[in-house]
Design a protein around this motif. Structure first.
Motif, short mmCIF file in Angstrom:
data_model
loop_
_atom_site.label_atom_id
_atom_site.label_comp_id
_atom_site.label_asym_id
_atom_site.label_seq_id
_atom_site.Cartn_x
_atom_site.Cartn_y
_atom_site.Cartn_z
N ALA A 26 0.81 -1.22 0.00
CA ALA A 26 0.00 0.00 0.00
C ALA A 26 0.84 1.27 0.00
N ALA A 27 2.16 1.12 -0.07
CA ALA A 27 3.04 2.30 0.04
C ALA A 27 3.23 2.98 -1.31
N THR A 28 2.16 3.60 -1.79
CA THR A 28 2.27 4.44 -2.97
C THR A 28 2.71 5.82 -2.49
N LEU A 29 4.01 6.06 -2.55
CA LEU A 29 4.61 7.25 -1.96
C LEU A 29 5.44 7.99 -3.00
N ARG B 47 11.72 4.49 4.08
CA ARG B 47 12.39 3.22 3.76
C ARG B 47 11.40 2.12 3.40
N GLU B 48 10.29 2.48 2.78
CA GLU B 48 9.33 1.49 2.31
C GLU B 48 8.73 1.97 1.00
N ALA B 49 8.29 1.02 0.17
CA ALA B 49 7.75 1.38 -1.14
C ALA B 49 7.01 0.19 -1.72
N ASN B 50 6.09 0.45 -2.64
CA ASN B 50 5.61 -0.61 -3.52
C ASN B 50 6.41 -0.53 -4.82
N CYS B 51 6.05 -1.35 -5.79
CA CYS B 51 6.90 -1.43 -6.99
C CYS B 51 6.96 -0.10 -7.74
N TYR C 37 0.87 6.51 -10.68
CA TYR C 37 1.00 6.89 -9.28
C TYR C 37 -0.33 7.45 -8.76
N TYR C 38 -0.92 8.39 -9.50
CA TYR C 38 -2.17 9.00 -9.05
C TYR C 38 -3.31 7.97 -9.06
N ALA D 203 -6.35 3.45 -3.36
CA ALA D 203 -5.80 3.04 -2.06
C ALA D 203 -6.82 2.21 -1.28
N ASP D 204 -6.31 1.23 -0.54
CA ASP D 204 -7.22 0.38 0.21
C ASP D 204 -7.89 1.17 1.34
N LYS D 205 -8.88 0.56 1.94
CA LYS D 205 -9.69 1.27 2.94
C LYS D 205 -8.87 1.67 4.17
N ALA D 206 -7.78 0.94 4.41
CA ALA D 206 -6.95 1.29 5.57
C ALA D 206 -6.35 2.68 5.41
N ARG D 207 -6.19 3.11 4.15
CA ARG D 207 -5.65 4.44 3.90
C ARG D 207 -6.75 5.51 3.91
#
Length: 372
Positions: free
Chosen positions: A113-116, A125-129, A211-212, A218-222
């Motif tokens: 879920a780390a679309t950053l 220090r985290e990312a998705n592809c 990216y947008y 984004a999942d519901k947790a976001r």
């Protein structure tokens, strides 16, 4: 497919009616559906049907998605210091990003879920592809490498969040080596990348639009709001409206908000953009049935029948329906198909256990429960 094989994947398709993509019959879709209503498309892009035209949502400036802070630039420079050849510089930068801190690296962690932004990735220090690829491309270019985001056609796979089923896609980074015909692929999940997968370099604008789209999906947790989803999709389309899945996702947003005629127009726009977009074909089939157009719905469903049947979540939905109708044999057949396609989905085993309990199949029930 094993959970690890999902690492780094990019969620792009929102299939509100449980649709995904595998195959298509030979009948051209333009013989089944009309052209989209341009007035409805224009209205959809304003947000006014959602009462969002006065809503202010701040999204990242697209220019930041391939830019570096001074600290990031310094990190990239230090990572390749002492290496002259492109291949060695590429590998050194990759190691510097993913090696653990005790080995001198940044210790990049995968998080679906780390679309950053690249700046956020560097700090957290985290990312998705996609986020990792944007960061790597920005740093690689800064140190003189010819890097681009690479779109990879992975084998069909799905994920489910609540009542949303998402078809999964993947991107990584590719560096073309000077004075050579070779290239190096840099992937956050390299062990699951295969060089024979169909792939193509995409433009910066296309990568940014994805990216947008990710932010919108984004999942519901976001806890993305309706306005955030809409304005992120609008920004994605402004960057590259040739990607039909963006129109699919906007259509699903309007459908879930109850604007069925606008959703229909947007799915038609997706099919105008890409007549082989099976997500749009299947979702439009389901929507047409709601709109009282059974003949169109049947024709579209036939076009997407292989695609539908190969979706494990469609089989799960069928099993649920059969179970409620007390057709337990068909329910068992469908849930077993779902499990075969995606054996790590716990909700499949829960339904299987319920079905087997009702059928008095204690051994099968016990095996299903052992997976929970």
């Amino acid at each position: 497919m094993h959970n690890r094989a999902r690492q780094g994947w990019l969620n792009v398709f929102l299939a509100a009616a449980l649709g995904t993509a595998v195959g298509c019959s030979s009948l051209p879709v333009n013989e089944v559906v009309p052209a989209p209503d341009s007035a409805l498309i224009a209205a959809a892009l304003t947000g006014s049907p959602l009462a969002l035209e006065q809503t202010v949502v701040v999204t990242e400036n697209p220019d930041t998605l391939l830019s570096l802070t001074p600290a990031m630039a310094h990190f990239a420079e230090q990572s390749v210091r002492g290496y002259a050849k492109d291949a060695a510089r590429t590998q050194a930068l990759h190691r510097a990003l993913i090696d653990p801190p005790e080995a001198g690296g940044l210790g990049m962690r995968y998080h679906a879920a780390a679309t950053l932004t690249p700046q956020q990735v560097f700090v957290r220090r985290e990312a998705n592809c996609l986020s990792f690829s944007l960061l790597f491309v920005a740093m690689a270019r800064h140190v003189g490498l010819r890097a681009s985001v690479n779109d990879v056609s992975i084998p069909p796979a799905w994920d489910m969040t609540g009542d949303r089923v998402q078809f999964m896609r993947h991107v990584n980074a590719k560096v073309d080596l000077r004075f050579s015909t070779d290239a190096i692929v840099v992937d956050l999940d390299l062990p699951n990348y295969r060089p024979y997968y169909a792939q193509r370099l995409i433009s910066d604008a296309t990568a940014k639009s994805q990216y947008y789209n990710n932010r919108a999906m984004a999942d519901k947790a976001r806890a993305a709001t309706l306005a955030e989803r809409f304005y992120n999709l609008k920004q994605a389309l402004a960057l590259d409206d040739s990607q039909s899945f963006l129109w699919d996702n906007l259509a699903s947003l309007y459908w879930r908000a109850g604007h069925l005629s606008i959703a229909e127009a947007l799915y038609l726009k997706a099919l105008e953009t890409n007549p082989r977009d099976l997500t749009a074909i299947w979702n439009l089939s389901e929507l047409s049935r709601q709109l009282g157009k059974p003949d169109t719905a049947d024709e579209l469903a036939e076009l997407a029948s292989d695609y539908r049947d190969a979706n494990p979540y469609y089989q799960y939905r069928l099993a649920s329906r059969y179970f409620l109708q007390a057709d337990y044999a068909e329910a068992a057949t469908s849930i077993e198909s779902a499990i075969k396609m995606q054996p790590n989905e716990k909700r499949f085993y829960q339904l299987a256990a319920d079905i087997y309990e009702t059928m008095g199949l204690e051994a099968k029930q016990s095996r299903a429960l052992s997976h929970l």
